[in-house]
Every structure is written in C-alpha cells, then in structure tokens.
Design an enzyme around this catalytic site. Structure first.
Site, short mmCIF file in Angstrom:
data_model
loop_
_atom_site.label_atom_id
_atom_site.label_comp_id
_atom_site.label_asym_id
_atom_site.label_seq_id
_atom_site.Cartn_x
_atom_site.Cartn_y
_atom_site.Cartn_z
N ALA A 1 8.16 -2.53 -13.79
CA ALA A 1 7.91 -3.95 -13.54
C ALA A 1 9.05 -4.61 -12.77
CB ALA A 1 7.65 -4.68 -14.84
N THR A 2 10.27 -4.12 -12.95
CA THR A 2 11.39 -4.70 -12.20
C THR A 2 11.14 -4.53 -10.71
OG1 THR A 2 12.91 -4.24 -14.00
CG2 THR A 2 13.89 -4.61 -11.83
N ASN B 1 8.56 -12.16 -23.12
CA ASN B 1 9.01 -10.99 -23.87
C ASN B 1 9.80 -11.35 -25.13
OD1 ASN B 1 10.46 -11.73 -21.33
ND2 ASN B 1 12.12 -10.60 -22.33
N GLN C 1 4.24 -7.93 -20.48
CA GLN C 1 4.06 -8.01 -21.94
C GLN C 1 2.62 -8.31 -22.34
OE1 GLN C 1 6.10 -7.20 -24.27
NE2 GLN C 1 8.04 -7.08 -23.16
N SER D 1 4.10 -2.54 -16.40
CA SER D 1 5.01 -1.41 -16.60
C SER D 1 4.45 -0.41 -17.61
CB SER D 1 6.35 -1.94 -17.10
OG SER D 1 7.23 -0.88 -17.35
N HIS E 1 6.04 1.72 -19.72
CA HIS E 1 6.69 1.91 -21.02
C HIS E 1 6.54 0.74 -21.98
CE1 HIS E 1 10.63 -0.36 -20.74
NE2 HIS E 1 10.28 -0.38 -19.47
N THR F 1 7.87 9.91 -2.54
CA THR F 1 6.91 10.82 -3.17
C THR F 1 6.46 10.25 -4.51
OG1 THR F 1 7.97 12.68 -2.09
CG2 THR F 1 6.62 13.18 -4.04
N CYS G 1 25.25 -9.63 -27.34
CA CYS G 1 25.57 -8.22 -27.56
C CYS G 1 24.42 -7.23 -27.36
CB CYS G 1 26.16 -7.98 -28.94
SG CYS G 1 27.54 -9.06 -29.28
C1 LIG Z 1 10.34 -5.00 -19.73
C2 LIG Z 1 9.98 -6.11 -18.84
C3 LIG Z 1 10.24 -6.05 -17.46
C4 LIG Z 1 10.95 -4.87 -16.85
O1 LIG Z 1 10.12 -3.75 -16.81
P1 LIG Z 1 10.69 -2.33 -16.37
O2 LIG Z 1 9.47 -1.50 -16.20
O3 LIG Z 1 11.56 -1.87 -17.49
O4 LIG Z 1 11.44 -2.50 -15.10
C5 LIG Z 1 9.87 -7.11 -16.68
N1 LIG Z 1 9.25 -8.19 -17.20
C6 LIG Z 1 8.98 -8.29 -18.50
C7 LIG Z 1 8.30 -9.52 -19.02
C8 LIG Z 1 9.34 -7.26 -19.37
O5 LIG Z 1 9.08 -7.38 -20.68
#
Ligand SMILES: *Cc1c(COP(=O)(O)O)cnc(C)c1O
Length: 421
Positions: free
Chosen positions: A89-90, A169, A197, A217, A219, A258, A344
């Site tokens: 997502a980044t 998030n 999210q 994303s 994960h 790729t 932290c």
């Molecule tokens: C985790 C998250 C991202 C980043 O996603 P990645 O796949 O880790 O780069 C971006 N936006 C939100 C709202 C997220 O929770």
C-alpha cells in the site's frame, strides 16, 4: 499462551493462502512477461486470475479472458484491467499521489487529504509540498471523521486530487466514502482512497462509492507481505497517472519490474477468501471487539474508547487507560501483542498524531492502547486479554501517585508541577 491483537499492523498469512502460493515458487516459477513459452503463460494466467480476485473485493469491473497455458490448451480466466500490482500500500499510495500530481501539474497543483492519514499518504504529500504543490490537511472531529462541508469549501479551481482513507489504522474510524466520492464527482476532482484497513473488513464498491484510485495491501488481509495493488479507474473518468518505476513497461507501463507471481497469487487468494467470509467474520469480530470493551470498561474506571462509537472497523478498539502510560502498561503483558499511541512502538518515536488530531490531550494519547483483532482470535483470547490487561492496569494505578491524587478529588489539570532543572 500468547495472544496476537495487533492485526492492524500485520496479519498472519492464512495457511490456505500459503498453500495457494506454494506451487508458484519452485514449479510454476515462470516470468509472467515471458510470451514465448508455457512457463511464462502459466504465470501470466495466474496473475490475470489474481487481478480478477482483487477486483471483486472492491467492486471493480472484471472480464473473461481466454489464455493459452500450454501448447494447444487454453483456460478461461476472470481478470480485470484496472488492477495494478505493487509492492504494497505504501507504493500504491505513492503512485496514486505522485503519479496523478505529475500528470496534472499543468492543470492544478492543489491536493486535499486529512490529518489522520497513514504516513504512506502524509509523507508523499509532504514531498509534493516541497515540489510546488499545495496540500490541504483537513481536520477531523472528535471521532476522527472529516467534515463534508469543509471538504466542499477546500475544493478550488486548481484541486486535482482528494485522498481520504476508507478506515483509519489506529482508531478504526470509517469515513463517509460514498459522500466524499459524490462530492468529488460533482466537482470534477479525482478521488483516491487508501483502503488498506477497510478491504476485507467492510464492504467496498468503487462504482457506488465514486472511487477513482484505491490502495490495498496483502499483509493486512491474511496474504503475504511485500505485495499490494492499486485500483485505477479506466472509464468515467479514465485516470491518468505517471509511473514511478521505469524499466520494461510491466503493468501497462504503470509499474515496471518482474512481477512477484507467488505474492500476487497469494494476494488474489487472500482477497477471494476475505470476500467470501466477510459478512460472517465481521459479525464475529464485532462481537469480540465489543466484548473486549465491555470486559475492560466493566472492570476498570477511567477508560475511554477512542474513535467513532459505531462507524468503526469491526476489529478495532483503541482504548485510553487514564493515569497509566501505554508503553509501561504493555510491558506488563509481553505475551499480548498490541500497540500503543504513546511512542517508541512507532518508528518515528512521536506520540500518535492521529489521537492528537481528535483533540485528545497528552493524558489520553500517552495512555492509549490499540487492540486490533483478527481472523485467528477466539473468545478465549479476548477473555484472557480482559483479565490480564485489567489486572495490569489496576496494579499500575495502585502504584501511581497521579491516580491516588485523582481519587482524592484533586484536579490534576490545576496542579502546579515543580520542575527541576
Ligand atoms: C499498513 C498500512 C499501509 C502500508 O501498507 P504496506 O503494504 O505495509 O506498505 C498504508 N496505509 C494504511 C492505512 C495501512 O494500515
């Protein structure tokens, strides 16, 4: 016993997803861009199929395509043209923001977003501000929602893009996405939503919600890390967006490199499972989430639920335990994985700007804990967490002079603290 309640940070890969990915490492390992042999064709068919699976969970258009997989044999695959695979997502957010900005710079240089976006939206916006763009960061109300009139007022002649996340998030607050989409359509401005999210937790539909670009994303969806997607509308309007990576023209020129075929297969499978199970799973998570809050607020006084009371992700409860510092509290239960708004835990070491944007004072921000439930959590997990966390809070409060003073009726905001230099 170890309990993982940090699913908004990342989710475990679902074993079913892992099994679907497995053949694509050592057996079906072809390069999806290899057009001259069946190793490539098989990989390409798997990628196209994953595009269709991802499209379905966000309501994007799919189409049936006949694909050759070996000499003399073809398969019919449901795919989608509006899905671009990325590393997460980044990257999707970066393409959406910088790519749209680059193409529309002559037409306008104003972007609207909100103060509580993920850093993966905020930081590209800061970058664009250093490169001649103007960015409006809309404030939010105490529940974390933007004001639609403020959005209307912020849109001007030179606004090219509105970027508002579907769900936050940290606090789980859902934005009124359909209304935002309608406003953007009326005003002729592109609408991007970081839905990382929201995907798989709440229904999404790029058509009825008027979304032009959407980031997600793997994960965060029980898929693998390092893979994501960007939805880019191709009709009404056709989104024009510049690429950030060049080198081969993969993904219709949008993202060279790729393709991560096993990751893409995993993302597709994860999306399919999430869509099939969403209704039941969201109802189950809502019950667990509300049980967690009832259990903790029933056992403890001075606890506060942050975020929207109802318009909120089914899995997220962000709670402030007044008089107890979040980091310290977390150390009291290292077998329970959560995250805190205090500091932290984040790479930046700063207290949560999201909670601050709600207007919360330091006492609320520094005492906050985010509990984010997931597919593999059980009722037993939640009961265990209620016991452990309420015991830890009680113990810390017993040692806290602040809590003692507050119990004696002393207004802590009026105390003149002596500072030592
Ligand atoms: C985790 C998250 C991202 C980043 O996603 P990645 O796949 O880790 O780069 C971006 N936006 C939100 C709202 C997220 O929770």
């Amino acid at each position: 016993m170890r309990v993982y309640l940090d699913n908004n940070a990342t989710t475990p890969c679902d074993p079913r997803v892992f099994e679907a990915m497995r053949p694509y490492f050592c057996e079906t390992f072809g390069n999806a861009a290899s057009r001259s042999h069946s190793f490539g064709w098989e990989a390409e068919a798997a990628v196209e199929r994953a595009r269709g699976q991802v499209a379905k969970i966000i309501g994007a258009t799919t189409e049936t395509m006949t694909m050759k997989v070996s000499q003399g044999s073809e398969v019919s695959v449901e795919t989608a043209r509006e899905i671009v695979f990325t590393s997460g997502a980044t990257e999707s957010n970066n393409i959406a923001l910088k790519g749209v900005a680059a193409v529309h710079a002559e037409q306008g240089r104003h972007i609207i977003t909100q103060a509580t976006e993920h850093k993966a939206v905020i930081d590209p916006c800061k970058y664009l501000e250093r490169h001649g763009f103007r960015v409006t960061y809309l404030g939010v109300d105490k529940h974390g929602r933007i004001d639609l009139d403020a959005l209307q007022d912020a849109i001007s002649e030179d606004t090219i893009l509105v970027s508002i996340m579907a769900a936050n998030n940290e606090i789980g607050t859902l934005q009124p996405i359909s209304e935002i989409g309608r406003i953007c359509k009326e005003r002729g401005v592109l609408f991007h939503s970081d839905a990382t999210q929201a995907v798989g937790k709440v229904p999404l539909d790029v058509e009825s919600m008027g979304i032009d670009l959407l980031s997600l994303s793997g994960h965060k969806l029980y898929g693998p890390k390092g893979v994501g997607a960007l939805y880019m509308r191709r009709k009404r309007p056709r989104v024009r967006c510049a690429a950030l990576l060049h080198g081969g023209g993969h993904e219709r020129q949008m993202r060279s490199g790729t393709l991560n075929v096993p990751g893409i297969v995993g993302l597709g499978h994860a999306a399919e499972i999430a869509l099939a199970e969403m209704e039941r799973e969201s109802a189950r998570l809502t019950k667990l989430r509300d049980r967690l809050w009832e259990g903790l607020s029933g056992r403890l006084d001075d606890v506060f639920l942050n975020g929207h009371p109802t318009e909120r992700l089914p899995n997220t409860a962000n709670i402030s335990f007044r008089y107890v510092e979040g980091e310290g509290l977390m150390m009291g239960f290292s077998d329970i994985a959560v995250s805190s708004g205090s500091a932290c835990t984040s790479a930046s070491l700063e207290p949560s700007y999201v909670l601050r944007a709600l207007g919360l004072g330091d006492d609320m921000v520094h005492t906050s804990i985010r509990f984010s439930l997931g597919r593999f959590n059980t009722v037993e997990d939640v009961e265990y967490v209620i016991e452990r966390v309420s015991a830890a809070v009680t113990k810390l409060r017993e040692m806290s002079p602040l809590y003692e003073m507050a119990q004696q009726g002393i207004d802590l905001s009026k105390v003149e603290w002596q500072t030592h230099s």
